[in-house]
Design an enzyme around this catalytic site. Structure first.
Site, PDB file in Angstrom:
ATOM      1  N   HIS A   1     -17.641   3.662   7.074  1.00  0.00           N
ATOM      2  CA  HIS A   1     -16.210   3.541   7.339  1.00  0.00           C
ATOM      3  C   HIS A   1     -15.755   4.890   7.907  1.00  0.00           C
ATOM      4  CE1 HIS A   1     -11.972   2.282   6.452  1.00  0.00           C
ATOM      5  NE2 HIS A   1     -11.855   3.592   6.598  1.00  0.00           N
TER       6      HIS A   1
ATOM      7  N   GLU B   1      -8.585  -4.287   5.268  1.00  0.00           N
ATOM      8  CA  GLU B   1      -8.404  -4.063   3.833  1.00  0.00           C
ATOM      9  C   GLU B   1      -7.349  -4.997   3.253  1.00  0.00           C
ATOM     10  OE1 GLU B   1      -9.169   0.402   2.792  1.00  0.00           O
ATOM     11  OE2 GLU B   1      -8.640   0.271   4.904  1.00  0.00           O
TER      12      GLU B   1
ATOM     13  N   ARG C   1      -2.581  -1.996  -3.535  1.00  0.00           N
ATOM     14  CA  ARG C   1      -3.746  -1.119  -3.384  1.00  0.00           C
ATOM     15  C   ARG C   1      -3.568   0.047  -4.358  1.00  0.00           C
ATOM     16  NH1 ARG C   1      -5.300   3.105   1.294  1.00  0.00           N
ATOM     17  NH2 ARG C   1      -7.344   3.571   0.461  1.00  0.00           N
TER      18      ARG C   1
ATOM     19  N   ARG D   1     -10.774  16.842   6.439  1.00  0.00           N
ATOM     20  CA  ARG D   1     -11.505  17.190   5.202  1.00  0.00           C
ATOM     21  C   ARG D   1     -12.911  17.672   5.526  1.00  0.00           C
ATOM     22  NH1 ARG D   1     -10.449  11.657   2.063  1.00  0.00           N
ATOM     23  NH2 ARG D   1      -8.712  11.232   3.449  1.00  0.00           N
TER      24      ARG D   1
ATOM     25  N   LYS E   1       3.265   0.846   3.157  1.00  0.00           N
ATOM     26  CA  LYS E   1       2.857  -0.150   4.159  1.00  0.00           C
ATOM     27  C   LYS E   1       2.901  -1.508   3.475  1.00  0.00           C
ATOM     28  CE  LYS E   1      -0.731   2.377   6.412  1.00  0.00           C
ATOM     29  NZ  LYS E   1      -2.161   2.438   6.476  1.00  0.00           N
TER      30      LYS E   1
ATOM     31  N   ASP F   1      -8.273  14.266  15.674  1.00  0.00           N
ATOM     32  CA  ASP F   1      -8.316  12.938  16.261  1.00  0.00           C
ATOM     33  C   ASP F   1      -9.542  12.790  17.174  1.00  0.00           C
ATOM     34  OD1 ASP F   1      -6.026  10.620  16.971  1.00  0.00           O
ATOM     35  OD2 ASP F   1      -7.565  10.947  18.498  1.00  0.00           O
TER      36      ASP F   1
ATOM     37  N   ASN G   1       0.871  -1.164   0.000  1.00  0.00           N
ATOM     38  CA  ASN G   1       0.000   0.000   0.000  1.00  0.00           C
ATOM     39  C   ASN G   1       0.917   1.224   0.000  1.00  0.00           C
ATOM     40  OD1 ASN G   1      -1.806   2.024   0.507  1.00  0.00           O
ATOM     41  ND2 ASN G   1      -2.773   1.035   2.276  1.00  0.00           N
TER      42      ASN G   1
ATOM     43  N   GLY H   1     -10.141   9.371   7.129  1.00  0.00           N
ATOM     44  CA  GLY H   1     -11.023   9.576   5.978  1.00  0.00           C
ATOM     45  C   GLY H   1     -12.313   8.844   6.317  1.00  0.00           C
TER      46      GLY H   1
ATOM     47  N   ARG I   1     -10.454  10.547  19.289  1.00  0.00           N
ATOM     48  CA  ARG I   1     -10.226  10.159  20.688  1.00  0.00           C
ATOM     49  C   ARG I   1      -9.885  11.397  21.525  1.00  0.00           C
ATOM     50  NH1 ARG I   1      -6.530   5.104  21.248  1.00  0.00           N
ATOM     51  NH2 ARG I   1      -5.923   6.101  19.318  1.00  0.00           N
TER      52      ARG I   1
ATOM     53  N   GLY J   1     -11.336   3.343  12.415  1.00  0.00           N
ATOM     54  CA  GLY J   1     -10.885   3.650  13.775  1.00  0.00           C
ATOM     55  C   GLY J   1     -11.980   4.213  14.670  1.00  0.00           C
TER      56      GLY J   1
ATOM     57  N   HIS K   1     -12.739   3.858  -0.644  1.00  0.00           N
ATOM     58  CA  HIS K   1     -12.828   2.900   0.481  1.00  0.00           C
ATOM     59  C   HIS K   1     -13.532   1.609   0.053  1.00  0.00           C
ATOM     60  CE1 HIS K   1     -12.742   6.431   3.569  1.00  0.00           C
ATOM     61  NE2 HIS K   1     -11.536   5.910   3.453  1.00  0.00           N
TER      62      HIS K   1
ATOM     63  N   ASN L   1     -14.290   1.966  17.507  1.00  0.00           N
ATOM     64  CA  ASN L   1     -13.903   2.289  18.889  1.00  0.00           C
ATOM     65  C   ASN L   1     -14.709   3.359  19.595  1.00  0.00           C
ATOM     66  OD1 ASN L   1     -11.403   0.622  19.178  1.00  0.00           O
ATOM     67  ND2 ASN L   1     -10.858   1.783  17.345  1.00  0.00           N
TER      68      ASN L   1
ATOM     69  N   GLY M   1     -12.830   6.628   9.633  1.00  0.00           N
ATOM     70  CA  GLY M   1     -11.453   6.752  10.096  1.00  0.00           C
ATOM     71  C   GLY M   1     -11.053   8.198   9.943  1.00  0.00           C
TER      72      GLY M   1
HETATM   73  P1  AMP Z   1      -8.226   5.194  11.120  1.00  0.00           P
HETATM   74  O1  AMP Z   1      -7.951   6.246  10.080  1.00  0.00           O
HETATM   75  O2  AMP Z   1      -9.198   4.143  10.644  1.00  0.00           O
HETATM   76  O3  AMP Z   1      -6.993   4.616  11.748  1.00  0.00           O
HETATM   77  O4  AMP Z   1      -9.001   5.933  12.316  1.00  0.00           O
HETATM   78  C1  AMP Z   1      -8.418   6.996  13.031  1.00  0.00           C
HETATM   79  C2  AMP Z   1      -9.476   7.649  13.891  1.00  0.00           C
HETATM   80  O5  AMP Z   1     -10.004   6.699  14.835  1.00  0.00           O
HETATM   81  C3  AMP Z   1      -8.924   8.809  14.738  1.00  0.00           C
HETATM   82  O6  AMP Z   1      -9.827   9.887  14.699  1.00  0.00           O
HETATM   83  C4  AMP Z   1      -8.864   8.206  16.108  1.00  0.00           C
HETATM   84  O7  AMP Z   1      -8.953   9.159  17.138  1.00  0.00           O
HETATM   85  C5  AMP Z   1     -10.097   7.324  16.089  1.00  0.00           C
HETATM   86  N1  AMP Z   1     -10.082   6.417  17.231  1.00  0.00           N
HETATM   87  C6  AMP Z   1      -9.246   5.399  17.469  1.00  0.00           C
HETATM   88  N2  AMP Z   1      -9.510   4.868  18.709  1.00  0.00           N
HETATM   89  C7  AMP Z   1     -10.523   5.591  19.245  1.00  0.00           C
HETATM   90  C8  AMP Z   1     -11.263   5.550  20.472  1.00  0.00           C
HETATM   91  N3  AMP Z   1     -10.984   4.665  21.395  1.00  0.00           N
HETATM   92  N4  AMP Z   1     -12.248   6.456  20.664  1.00  0.00           N
HETATM   93  C9  AMP Z   1     -12.532   7.367  19.722  1.00  0.00           C
HETATM   94  N5  AMP Z   1     -11.890   7.458  18.544  1.00  0.00           N
HETATM   95  C10 AMP Z   1     -10.902   6.581  18.306  1.00  0.00           C
END
Ligand code: AMP
Length: 397
Positions: free
Chosen positions: A205, A382, A88, A238, A17, A280, A10, A209, A282, A328, A177, A332, A207
């Site tokens: 999805h 993926e 990819r 974005r 990756k 982010d 990727n 993105g 989290r 993500g 995606h 989560n 994340g």
């Molecule tokens: P990804 O691009 O799929 O790796 O997702 C990244 C996103 O997932 C970021 O905004 C992270 O803060 C979020 N994320 C990962 N773990 C958690 C969690 N425990 N609570 C809230 N968001 C999370």
């Protein structure tokens, strides 16, 4: 090693990756990341048997990274196990409806899609060419992010703009995606015991993105991303959907070029732009709990826009067998899932607070009560999908 493997690559503009995955049970033999490619402090990291090994990479270009990966494979005595390389590729335009073995014509077609994905496709091509040079004996397969969405009907992929733009310049909604949406829908059908060819899902999805897709009988019928991955949901940095009248107004107000506006919409907007704190989720969740106003606003806009998009996607389905959360945030964020289900009252979703709280860190599962339509968490993979598709393509070669 008796088992066959596929090397998954990727390639991004400054990173690569990789993972070597078994074909029968999709186990990761080793994985890793070549990072800061093109810079003096480029590195390559291998994760193998629970150990992590990072070394500097000099001169640190993509081709060298690919060479290092194959040297490692050789040193580990794994060369004979590799059946092919799965790449990819972000944009396959309208030409690629499925994954395909890469030959000269396919390379030219990926090249022709560069104007549609100027950041991604050139990097993908560098990875492919590097692998072809280093391992010319191995079949190379392209797995496209856009291919899964090629089943979207005309009424959903056309923009209401002059038709000549579509005919002459390929202006339409492509969607991205694809490997993730396809993977989680297959898993969901499996877990719920529903035949894929008689199923109706919406997959979100979420994340850095983010996109959501309506999938009917295993086929994508509408998705939120469009001509580029900027359209649709609010994302980490974005903007997602905006009024097209906004860019010229902002360009004029800030005295910047249209390209600079697009850059700001890609890199300084979304959760980051709204919260003025972070992209982010989290971090935003923690800040919101401590009373950070910007973080709360960012989360509310993210949730509202996602729920609204899910409502719009439902128009393409006769029913919803399940709403799937992945990525993500989807895998989560208990808070985002709870808020989205609350916003979707019209569909009758009722979250099971306990199940929702438990579905974190790779657990997955159904997060709604028995009387509710199903919402569930499925962890995306993926790489596994790229392996699956590479094997399928090689079988039919
Ligand atoms: P990804 O691009 O799929 O790796 O997702 C990244 C996103 O997932 C970021 O905004 C992270 O803060 C979020 N994320 C990962 N773990 C958690 C969690 N425990 N609570 C809230 N968001 C999370």
């Amino acid at each position: 090693m008796d088992t066959q493997t596929i090397l998954v690559l990727n390639t991004g503009s400054s990173s690569l990756k990789f993972s070597l995955i078994t074909t029968d049970d999709q186990k990761v033999v080793f994985s890793g990341l070549a990072d800061k490619l093109g810079l003096p402090d480029a590195t390559i990291t291998f994760r193998h048997n629970g150990k992590k090994n990072e070394t500097p990479l000099s001169p640190g270009n993509h081709k060298q990274a690919v060479s290092e990966i194959f040297s490692y494979i050789h040193a580990q005595g794994l060369t004979g196990s590799i059946a092919g390389v799965g790449h990819r590729v972000v944009h396959g335009g309208e030409q690629f409806k499925t994954s395909t073995v890469i030959d000269k014509a396919v390379l030219a077609a990926i090249e022709a899609c560069v104007p549609f994905a100027p950041l991604h496709n050139p990097a993908n091509l560098v990875g492919i060419r590097g692998a072809m040079e280093v391992a010319p004996h191995l079949p190379q397969v392209a797995v496209f992010d856009t291919a899964f969405h090629q089943t979207i009907p005309e009424h959903a992929y056309l923009y209401a703009v002059p038709m000549q733009w579509y005919r002459q310049y390929g202006v339409r909604r492509y969607g991205f995606h694809g490997t993730s949406h396809q993977y989680v829908v297959q898993r969901a059908a499996n877990e719920l015991g529903i035949p894929l060819n008689d199923s109706a899902f919406i997959s979100a999805h979420l994340g850095n993105g983010a996109s959501a897709t309506a999938v009917l009988n295993g086929k994508s019928v509408d998705t939120t991303m469009g001509f580029t991955p900027l359209e649709g949901l609010v994302m980490g940095t974005r903007s997602g959907d905006i009024d097209p009248g906004l860019p010229p107004y902002i360009a004029q107000s800030l005295g910047i070029t249209p390209d600079e506006v697009v850059n700001l919409l890609n890199k300084k907007s979304g959760l980051l732009g709204l919260s003025e704190l972070s992209n982010d989720m989290r971090e935003l969740t923690e800040a919101a709990a401590k009373g950070h106003k910007g973080a709360s606003v960012a989360i509310e806009v993210f949730v509202f826009r996602l729920a609204k998009a899910i409502g719009a996607l439902a128009v393409s389905l006769p029913r919803i067998d399940a709403l799937i959360f992945t990525g993500g945030i989807g895998e989560n964020s208990v808070l985002v899932r709870e808020k989205v289900l609350k916003r979707l009252k019209v569909f009758g979703f009722i979250a099971d607070a306990g199940a929702n709280a438990k579905a974190v860190g790779g657990t997955g599962g159904v997060i709604t009560i028995l009387d509710s339509p199903v919402a569930m968490v499925v962890n995306t993979n993926e790489e596994a999908m790229i392996v699956k598709q590479t094997i399928e393509v090689l079988k039919n070669k």
